[in-house]
Design a protein around this motif. Structure first.
Motif, mmCIF file in Angstrom:
data_model
loop_
_atom_site.group_PDB
_atom_site.id
_atom_site.type_symbol
_atom_site.label_atom_id
_atom_site.label_comp_id
_atom_site.label_asym_id
_atom_site.label_seq_id
_atom_site.Cartn_x
_atom_site.Cartn_y
_atom_site.Cartn_z
ATOM 1 N N TYR A 40 35.208 33.735 32.356
ATOM 2 C CA TYR A 40 35.552 34.068 33.880
ATOM 3 C C TYR A 40 34.981 33.118 34.741
ATOM 4 O O TYR A 40 35.771 32.777 35.633
ATOM 5 C CB TYR A 40 35.385 35.558 34.086
ATOM 6 N N SER A 44 37.239 30.805 37.094
ATOM 7 C CA SER A 44 37.289 31.065 38.760
ATOM 8 C C SER A 44 37.048 29.717 39.558
ATOM 9 O O SER A 44 37.416 29.728 40.631
ATOM 10 C CB SER A 44 36.064 32.240 38.762
ATOM 11 N N THR A 69 35.510 37.217 40.344
ATOM 12 C CA THR A 69 35.763 36.221 41.639
ATOM 13 C C THR A 69 34.638 35.396 41.925
ATOM 14 O O THR A 69 33.516 35.936 41.512
ATOM 15 C CB THR A 69 35.747 37.681 42.723
#
Length: 595
Positions: A40, A44, A69
């Protein structure tokens, strides 16, 4: 810009290097979910990415949802697990061929499943469009990655991001295959180790009851929290023969259920007729003393497994396991079938051994006198111990014959064991008994037996010792002793001293025309004459010494009462023995004052 999570301190920020870092981590991973942070955080940093969402599901049930995020400071947001895809929709389909990841650009509105479950999480981050990559991890196991983008990507950007997602998916798929294979290998190793230990445990005993107890004990708690073994009785009914439970307070309860519960008995009879076992759980447990609807100790049981005990084409009974926990990695039906097969074979072997032992004991009793005769002035004591665990009939024999005021004693040993040895044992014993009943002297009796064995073409030699006791004038006894290759007898005098009496002679059944000269001696009232076979004298201790060296001392301790003295002498040799498996026979004659 902070250091990329895919990179080490000295590496360049190139995509190949990041992918290699992920691959190195995937090689060591025990679960692909542990690679989430690397995946991730790396995605990102894709140009235009505002969020990354990942999901994994089995069938229609979502196992987890995660979101990352750029401003998450390496923290993954975990969403509720085991959530159904909403509105009756289905998860994004895995590739048709089941081998390659599928990539596409998703809109955040419309009937697409991504809009139903993933889109809400992406919208919170300002996502306008998302690149989706769905890939299989198993037969009913799939995963997906979504990279939320702040703008609709160009065709070139879409193609580049799609290639990166496929590369990551390929690494995760390969890692998961290795993890699954490792888990299968570990389970197989654990299964094989357990079954090997089970076989060793069950093979250590040839006693039926002990074998059954071992079957129950070794499986608790290795396989399950409870175990019950049932065997079919001759009348066809199942009978519980062993139970075990990890909780001591549940032992009595399980034994009572195994013996009396009609529901369990019906299930066991039904499954025993099936070619393979069955697991009972949930609705299968309705009306039973197990499961959430039950009371007491059975309420926490989640499942039962029942396996037929089948050996040599016969169903002997059933093997039942009770499970309280979720982890039943060793409790798959093939493993249970293998365990049940090994247990059935061990039980059948122990049963056959027990039957053989009874047959051998019956035959052995036929080769020995049922009772010893009673004679004035003489008290007799005898004992016999089987030393060979193979349970072949031994060749030791003894007997006593009374003719008038004369008492004849004899003891002997046929070389070897088995049916042939038993035949020559019967021949030797009955020949000696017949000749001595006719009043024949000991030496002549052995000569006749020697010839009888030669006439039969005997392939085994025989040793024997014959003693006749005749009341002497006034007091005491005149003993005439003849031996044919047999251990010499011992006499314990009334003062406690022990003397060996010579009985020289050749083995019987070997040399034609052999003669057996008698030895004559006067025995006093209060003496004890001890006849024995070499299984007694040749019992060996761990250091190699023979009981023969201690035999005079042991004879000196037998005392002046005949009852059970022969058994005590055999027991002393047995306690001494660490090596040697020959049978042992002892015949003792206590000489008392004549009336």
């Amino acid at each position: 810009m902070t250091e990329h999570p895919f990179e080490g301190p000295e590496t360049s920020p190139g995509w190949c290097q990041r992918l290699h870092e992920l691959w190195l981590a995937a090689v060591r991973a025990r679960d692909v979910t542990t690679l989430a942070t690397l995946v991730y955080s790396g995605l990102s940093e894709v140009t235009g990415a505002v969020a990354v969402v990942g999901a994994r599901w089995e069938g229609r049930r979502t196992r987890y949802l995660r979101r990352w995020t750029p401003d998450a400071d390496e923290q993954v947001t975990w969403y509720p697990t085991a959530v159904d895809w909403p509105g009756g929709s289905t998860p994004p389909a895995a590739p048709v061929d089941g081998d390659s990841p599928r990539v596409r650009l998703c809109a955040l509105d419309g009937p697409d499943p991504v809009a139903a479950l993933v889109a809400p999480s992406l919208r919170e981050t300002g996502t306008v469009a998302a690149m989706e990559c769905v890939f299989p991890l198993g037969a009913d196991d799939a995963a997906g990655l979504w990279v939320g983008l702040g703008d609709v990507p160009s065709e070139e950007e879409r193609r580049g991001l799609g290639e990166q997602l496929v590369q990551i998916a390929d690494v995760l798929m390969a890692s998961n295959r290795r993890i699954v294979e490792d888990e299968i290998h570990e389970r197989r190793q654990a299964r094989d180790a357990f079954l090997a230990e089970a076989s060793l445990q069950m093979d250590e005993s040839l006693e039926v009851e002990e074998t059954l107890r071992r079957v129950a004990r070794l499986a608790v708690p290795a396989v399950a929290e409870g175990c019950a073994v049932h065997l079919f009785r001759p009348d066809g009914e199942l009978e519980p023969v062993a139970t075990a439970h990890v909780a001591a307070h549940a032992q009595t309860w399980l034994g009572d259920v195994a013996l009396h519960d009609a529901w369990l008995a019906a299930q066991l009879r039904r499954i025993a007729r099936q070619p393979r076992g069955q697991v009972l759980k949930d609705a299968d447990l309705s009306g039973s003393p197990f499961g959430p609807d039950a009371t007491g100790d059975g309420k926490t049981i989640r499942a039962l497994s029942v396996s037929p005990l089948r050996a040599r084409g016969r169903v002997l009974g059933t093997l039942t396991f009770l499970y309280h926990r979720d982890d039943t990695s060793l409790a798959d039906l093939p493993t249970l079938a293998d365990l049940a097969g090994r247990a059935a074979l061990a039980i059948d072997t122990a049963t056959l051994y027990d039957q053989r032992r009874q047959h051998v004991e019956t035959l052995q009793r036929q080769l020995l006198p049922r009772v010893l005769p009673e004679a004035p002035g003489v008290e007799l004591s005898a004992a016999y111990q089987v030393g060979d665990p193979s349970l072949d009939v031994g060749g030791d024999f003894y007997d006593a014959v009374i003719t008038g005021d004369r008492i004849s004693l004899f003891i002997g040993d046929v070389c070897g064991r088995g049916a042939e040895a038993a035949a020559y044992t019967a021949l030797a014993r009955h020949t000696l008994r017949t000749l001595l009943t006719d009043g024949m002297a000991p030496g002549r009796t052995l000569a006749r037996l020697n010839q009888a064995l030669l006439d039969e073409g005997a392939s085994r030699f025989v040793t024997a010792l014959v003693v006749t006791l005749t009341p002497a004038a006034g007091a005491g006894w005149d003993a005439e002793i003849a031996g044919g290759g047999h251990p010499w007898p011992l006499v314990r005098h009334a003062d406690g001293s022990v003397e060996e009496l010579p009985a020289r002679g050749l083995l019987l059944g070997v040399v034609p025309g052999a003669e057996y000269a008698p030895h004559r001696v006067r025995l006093a009232d209060g003496d004890a004459l001890v006849l024995f076979t070499d299984g007694l004298s040749e019992a060996r201790a761990a250091d190699g010494t023979c009981f023969e060296d201690r035999l005079p001392e042991a004879v000196g301790r037998i005392g002046g009462v005949a009852e059970a003295s022969a058994a005590r002498l055999v027991a002393a040799a047995s306690d001494f023995r660490d090596m040697g498996d020959d049978d042992a026979a002892v015949l003792i004659a206590y000489l008392k004052d004549r009336p």
